[in-house]
Design a protein around this motif. Structure first.
Motif, PDB file in Angstrom:
ATOM      1  N   UNK A 179     -16.035 -38.307  36.024  1.00 27.25           N
ATOM      2  CA  UNK A 179     -15.183 -37.230  36.520  1.00 27.25           C
ATOM      3  C   UNK A 179     -15.905 -35.888  36.465  1.00 27.25           C
ATOM      4  N   UNK A 180     -16.612 -35.639  35.380  1.00 32.25           N
ATOM      5  CA  UNK A 180     -17.357 -34.387  35.256  1.00 32.25           C
ATOM      6  C   UNK A 180     -18.412 -34.274  36.340  1.00 32.25           C
ATOM      7  N   UNK A 181     -19.060 -35.381  36.670  1.00 31.41           N
ATOM      8  CA  UNK A 181     -20.088 -35.379  37.703  1.00 31.41           C
ATOM      9  C   UNK A 181     -19.499 -35.030  39.065  1.00 31.41           C
ATOM     10  N   UNK A 182     -18.328 -35.555  39.371  1.00 28.91           N
ATOM     11  CA  UNK A 182     -17.704 -35.271  40.665  1.00 28.91           C
ATOM     12  C   UNK A 182     -17.362 -33.785  40.801  1.00 28.91           C
ATOM     13  N   UNK A 183     -16.842 -33.182  39.739  1.00 29.00           N
ATOM     14  CA  UNK A 183     -16.521 -31.762  39.782  1.00 29.00           C
ATOM     15  C   UNK A 183     -17.800 -30.937  39.923  1.00 29.00           C
ATOM     16  N   UNK A 184     -18.833 -31.335  39.189  1.00 27.44           N
ATOM     17  CA  UNK A 184     -20.104 -30.606  39.250  1.00 27.44           C
ATOM     18  C   UNK A 184     -20.725 -30.693  40.635  1.00 27.44           C
ATOM     19  N   UNK A 185     -20.693 -31.853  41.246  1.00 26.06           N
ATOM     20  CA  UNK A 185     -21.243 -32.005  42.594  1.00 26.06           C
ATOM     21  C   UNK A 185     -20.494 -31.127  43.593  1.00 26.06           C
ATOM     22  N   UNK A 196     -29.294 -34.464  38.684  1.00 25.83           N
ATOM     23  CA  UNK A 196     -29.025 -33.079  39.082  1.00 25.83           C
ATOM     24  C   UNK A 196     -30.273 -32.333  39.544  1.00 25.83           C
ATOM     25  N   UNK A 197     -31.450 -32.814  39.179  1.00 26.17           N
ATOM     26  CA  UNK A 197     -32.667 -32.081  39.534  1.00 26.17           C
ATOM     27  C   UNK A 197     -32.858 -32.015  41.045  1.00 26.17           C
ATOM     28  N   UNK A 198     -32.540 -33.090  41.754  1.00 27.65           N
ATOM     29  CA  UNK A 198     -32.682 -33.066  43.210  1.00 27.65           C
ATOM     30  C   UNK A 198     -31.733 -32.048  43.838  1.00 27.65           C
ATOM     31  N   UNK A 199     -30.496 -32.001  43.345  1.00 28.32           N
ATOM     32  CA  UNK A 199     -29.537 -31.060  43.904  1.00 28.32           C
ATOM     33  C   UNK A 199     -29.944 -29.618  43.605  1.00 28.32           C
ATOM     34  N   UNK A 258     -27.206 -24.562  29.908  1.00 26.99           N
ATOM     35  CA  UNK A 258     -28.441 -25.090  30.498  1.00 26.99           C
ATOM     36  C   UNK A 258     -28.440 -24.973  32.017  1.00 26.99           C
ATOM     37  N   UNK A 259     -27.304 -25.271  32.635  1.00 33.49           N
ATOM     38  CA  UNK A 259     -27.247 -25.203  34.093  1.00 33.49           C
ATOM     39  C   UNK A 259     -27.331 -23.755  34.569  1.00 33.49           C
ATOM     40  N   UNK A 260     -26.763 -22.815  33.801  1.00 31.00           N
ATOM     41  CA  UNK A 260     -26.854 -21.399  34.162  1.00 31.00           C
ATOM     42  C   UNK A 260     -28.300 -20.919  34.064  1.00 31.00           C
ATOM     43  N   UNK A 261     -29.005 -21.377  33.032  1.00 31.48           N
ATOM     44  CA  UNK A 261     -30.422 -21.028  32.895  1.00 31.48           C
ATOM     45  C   UNK A 261     -31.237 -21.583  34.054  1.00 31.48           C
ATOM     46  N   UNK A 262     -30.932 -22.823  34.453  1.00 30.96           N
ATOM     47  CA  UNK A 262     -31.709 -23.476  35.516  1.00 30.96           C
ATOM     48  C   UNK A 262     -31.480 -22.799  36.863  1.00 30.96           C
ATOM     49  N   UNK A 263     -30.219 -22.523  37.213  1.00 35.01           N
ATOM     50  CA  UNK A 263     -29.925 -21.897  38.506  1.00 35.01           C
ATOM     51  C   UNK A 263     -30.600 -20.537  38.633  1.00 35.01           C
ATOM     52  N   UNK A 268     -48.314 -34.075  55.928  1.00 29.19           N
ATOM     53  CA  UNK A 268     -47.613 -34.817  54.892  1.00 29.19           C
ATOM     54  C   UNK A 268     -46.461 -35.567  55.539  1.00 29.19           C
ATOM     55  N   UNK A 269     -46.325 -36.802  55.156  1.00 27.92           N
ATOM     56  CA  UNK A 269     -45.312 -37.654  55.779  1.00 27.92           C
ATOM     57  C   UNK A 269     -43.940 -37.464  55.159  1.00 27.92           C
ATOM     58  N   UNK A 270     -43.879 -36.924  53.941  1.00 31.37           N
ATOM     59  CA  UNK A 270     -42.603 -36.761  53.271  1.00 31.37           C
ATOM     60  C   UNK A 270     -42.422 -35.322  52.823  1.00 31.37           C
ATOM     61  N   UNK A 271     -41.171 -34.885  52.853  1.00 30.19           N
ATOM     62  CA  UNK A 271     -40.868 -33.550  52.353  1.00 30.19           C
ATOM     63  C   UNK A 271     -40.934 -33.567  50.834  1.00 30.19           C
ATOM     64  N   UNK A 272     -41.726 -32.709  50.263  1.00 23.56           N
ATOM     65  CA  UNK A 272     -41.879 -32.642  48.817  1.00 23.56           C
ATOM     66  C   UNK A 272     -41.604 -31.223  48.341  1.00 23.56           C
ATOM     67  N   UNK A 273     -41.269 -31.116  47.071  1.00 23.85           N
ATOM     68  CA  UNK A 273     -40.995 -29.811  46.477  1.00 23.85           C
ATOM     69  C   UNK A 273     -42.304 -29.181  46.042  1.00 23.85           C
ATOM     70  N   UNK A 274     -42.581 -27.991  46.547  1.00 24.08           N
ATOM     71  CA  UNK A 274     -43.796 -27.267  46.226  1.00 24.08           C
ATOM     72  C   UNK A 274     -43.501 -26.241  45.135  1.00 24.08           C
ATOM     73  N   UNK A 275     -44.224 -26.322  44.033  1.00 26.97           N
ATOM     74  CA  UNK A 275     -44.042 -25.393  42.931  1.00 26.97           C
ATOM     75  C   UNK A 275     -44.872 -24.133  43.158  1.00 26.97           C
TER      76      UNK A 275
END
Length: 713
Positions: free
Chosen positions: A252-258, A298-301, A356-361, A402-409
């Motif tokens: 349930x928490x995951x659904x609200x977070x998404x 959550x990292x992908x989102x 933690x999520x506030x720090x990450x965003x 590149x054949x796939x979309x990747x996250x560039x740091x």
């Protein structure tokens, strides 16, 4: 006395019932706004915002390109272009905008260097306690009343969507106050399906799911055994019940977070349609960053949100709305007590794990996480100042397929200054940009109109391919009550002319819709303007075509939307305006809309008096005077009790004012008193100003003020 009153009533009637289609030969076209923001990441160029601060937290100005080191995925990258930028200026918009050919008849530069800031307050109202929501309301009220500048564009958004149609970028404080009034508390209670008197928090459930603290699982099993003594449930059966209970809570928490993530990501896409940099305040009590291995990672989102923020030019600052809290257990934590202290270490993380999520965003988008303060008005002011200056770095990515979309740091440092703090988005996804779908709002439009006009009426950001001006005013008329006049102006020289029956002619489709504060239509109009060729009948190159539509409305907050389409070229323009109509039956002192630049136009057939047209685009020559007029409603029934003053303001500071003038008591209709005058404009520099009219009633000791924007050419 009688003659003066008769003239006033004729003017009043002429304004309210001006002809629907009139030619105002001296109207100048509105300047063309700067082109919309382009996608800031493409296969040829990547841009990122960088802020540099010293040990005292002050922005470090004057740095040069060769002082920066840019690293992408561990590889040093040369910087293609470099600028120090001030947020909210026309320079910023030019740097972040695509190069487009100028539109015919449009000015080449903005009339105001200070374009204002674009600010979003995103309220995660699914994760806000009543106390947190109240603190947030006070912060919003303080910002709108005292800190918001006249050129700022501000939006209030929420996870729940309660704000509805008012969730728009606007410079209208009335709209923002109405949006804030819709915020309500949403009790966030994850339903615990187990029949247990021992509460289980999401953090406790996560510890059980991860198996990182065996003491937590043992505690809940023991409580289950005690609760189930009459049923004689085995310890093994209780273990299954406890684990199932934890998984249900986390699901349930995951659904609200998404849902929160989806709302924020959608907001980033909408913000990308607006020019310039955006500052987003994400206000929440926090929630779990990770809801366990069985739920979505959550990292992908978060990476998707970061990528959308980079493309939108948005920086997110997060605010923990809980204010001061110790992190220790107390009666408000809703955490069970264990005399054996098996859950103590996990329970102590209840307060901080939600941050933690506030720090990450904040960290991922180049902002900061703000916490541990009960009154965060000062945070908003500080961050607005902190983000007012930044560096804009651009580079060209390597020509590697590149054949796939990747996250560039991304990482940036100032060479030789390890003591400097550098903030920037941590990366982007190297996906090939596609044509983004135009964000639209749920507005019903008149049927059977061209699809381009339908889209122009519903887009978030007005279209400017065909320069279009709108002025919507209301007046309370003796015979028809409150009437709204929506005037639409198109510059004739920007139109395309074609030969028809041996003559050059142009045609413009005009469509308008009026909606209430819930987005429901309350009126509409449409017509086709047939424009005479330039040079005929004494028309000048600056002539404009004006269409006036009238709609009867009651008290309330409305938005007028119009769209125009050049029939020959297909170019489309649109404009929007909010309009508040007071409830005159409350007998409070009120003002009509301001009518500026009144002038007579050609008489319409059958009209009892010459028609009067007010300025639509509010552009005035500095060499003359500005005529103004408004109607005063519900004034005191007494002579000499009413006085007024007009002022001209720039960035909130008064530059010119008329003396306070009294209005005589010669009107037989004290419910509608004309207030009019002139203000000298010469010696003022060109640019944007605010015209303000204040009326005081000495009898009731009340006052009322109306404001509108004008431009001096």
């Amino acid at each position: 006395m009688r003659t003066k009153l008769t003239i006033r009533l004729i003017v009043f009637t002429a304004i309210c019932f001006a002809a629907h289609n009139s030619q105002a030969q001296t109207q100048k076209p509105s300047p063309q706004p700067t082109p919309d923001d382009v996608l800031r990441i493409n296969t040829e160029l990547v841009q990122t915002d960088v802020m540099v601060f010293d040990k005292a937290g002050k922005f470090v100005p004057g740095l040069t390109r060769d002082q920066f080191e840019l690293v992408i995925d561990g590889q040093s990258q040369p910087i293609s272009s470099f600028e120090q930028v001030r947020a909210g200026t026309s320079k910023e918009v030019r740097l972040l905008s695509a190069d487009k050919a100028p539109v015919r008849g449009a000015t080449e530069t903005p009339v105001n260097e200070n374009r204002g800031r674009t600010i979003v307050f995103f309220l995660d109202d699914f994760h806000l306690s009543p106390d947190s929501l109240e603190r947030t309301r006070k912060t919003l009220a303080n910002f709108v009343d005292t800190e918001m500048n006249e050129n700022d564009r501000v939006a209030l958004a929420s996870t729940s969507g309660d704000i509805g149609f008012l969730q728009q970028f606007t410079d209208n404080k009335l709209v923002l106050r109405a949006a804030a009034a819709r915020l309500t508390h949403h009790p966030y209670n994850v339903r615990d399906l187990a029949d247990s008197h021992t509460p289980m928090t999401e953090n406790m459930a996560l510890s059980i799911e991860r198996k990182d603290d065996p003491g937590v699982l043992d505690f809940y099993i023991d409580r289950c055994v005690l609760d189930a003594l009459p049923l004689r449930v085995t310890r093994q059966g209780c273990e299954v019940q406890v684990k199932d209970r934890a998984r249900a809570i986390l699901l349930q928490a995951s659904n609200v977070t998404l849902g929160t993530y989806a709302s924020l990501e959608s907001l980033m896409r909408t913000a990308a349609l607006l020019p310039g940099r955006k500052l987003v305040f994400f206000i929440s009590d926090g929630f779990l960053l990770d809801t366990g291995p069985r739920n979505a990672d959550p990292r992908d989102k978060l990476r998707q949100i970061t990528d959308e923020a980079v493309r939108a030019g948005a920086v997110i600052y997060t605010i923990d709305a809980r204010g001061l809290f110790s992190g220790q257990l107390d009666a408000t934590n809703n955490v069970p007590f264990d005399p054996k202290a098996r859950i103590e270490s996990t329970a102590l993380r209840e307060g901080t794990i939600a941050q933690d999520v506030l720090n990450a965003l904040a960290g991922d988008t180049g902002g900061r996480a703000l916490r541990n303060q009960n009154y965060f008005d000062r945070w908003v002011n500080k961050i607005l100042d902190e983000t007012s200056e930044y560096y804009l770095l651009a580079w060209r990515p390597n020509n590697q397929q590149e054949t796939q979309a990747t996250f560039k740091n991304i990482s940036v440092s100032v060479i030789g200054h390890p003591e400097y703090t550098v903030r920037l988005p941590r990366g982007f996804i190297n996906r090939t940009p596609t044509t983004a779908a135009t964000a639209t709002e749920e507005v019903q439009v008149p049927a059977r109109v061209h699809r381009d006009i339908q889209q122009a009426l519903t887009v978030v950001n007005p279209k400017h391919d065909l320069p279009t001006a709108l002025s919507a005013v209301f007046l309370d008329t003796p015979d028809n009550g409150i009437v709204v006049t929506a005037s639409v102006q198109v510059s004739n020289e920007t139109l395309s002319y074609a030969e028809t029956r041996g003559k050059q002619t142009a045609a413009v489709d005009v469509v308008g819709v009026i909606v209430n504060d819930h987005g429901k239509p309350v009126g509409s109009f449409q017509t086709e303007l047939n424009v005479k060729p330039l040079g005929e009948n004494g028309a000048t190159e600056n002539s404009s075509s004006i269409y006036n539509a009238r709609v009867k409305l009651g008290p309330g907050l409305y938005q007028v939307r119009v769209a125009t389409r050049d029939v020959h070229s297909g170019r489309v323009g649109s404009a929007q305006q909010w309009l508040e109509i007071p409830d005159l039956h409350l007998k409070r002192l009120s003002l009509s809309s301001l009518l500026l630049g009144l002038q007579s136009v050609s008489e319409a057939k059958g009209a009892a008096a010459p028609q009067v047209q007010f300025s639509v685009d509010h552009h005035f020559a500095r060499s003359g005077s500005l005529g103004f007029m408004a109607f005063i409603y519900n004034a005191t029934q007494g002579n000499g009790a009413i006085s007024f003053q007009a002022r001209l303001l720039k960035s909130g500071q008064p530059l010119r004012a008329t003396p306070w003038l009294k209005i005589g008591g010669d009107s037989s209709d004290r419910t509608r008193i004309i207030c009019n005058g002139e203000m000298r404009l010469n010696d003022l520099p060109a640019g944007q100003y605010t015209f303000e009219l204040t009326v005081t009633d000495g009898g009731s000791k009340t006052s009322v003020t109306e404001r509108t924007r004008i431009v001096l050419d």
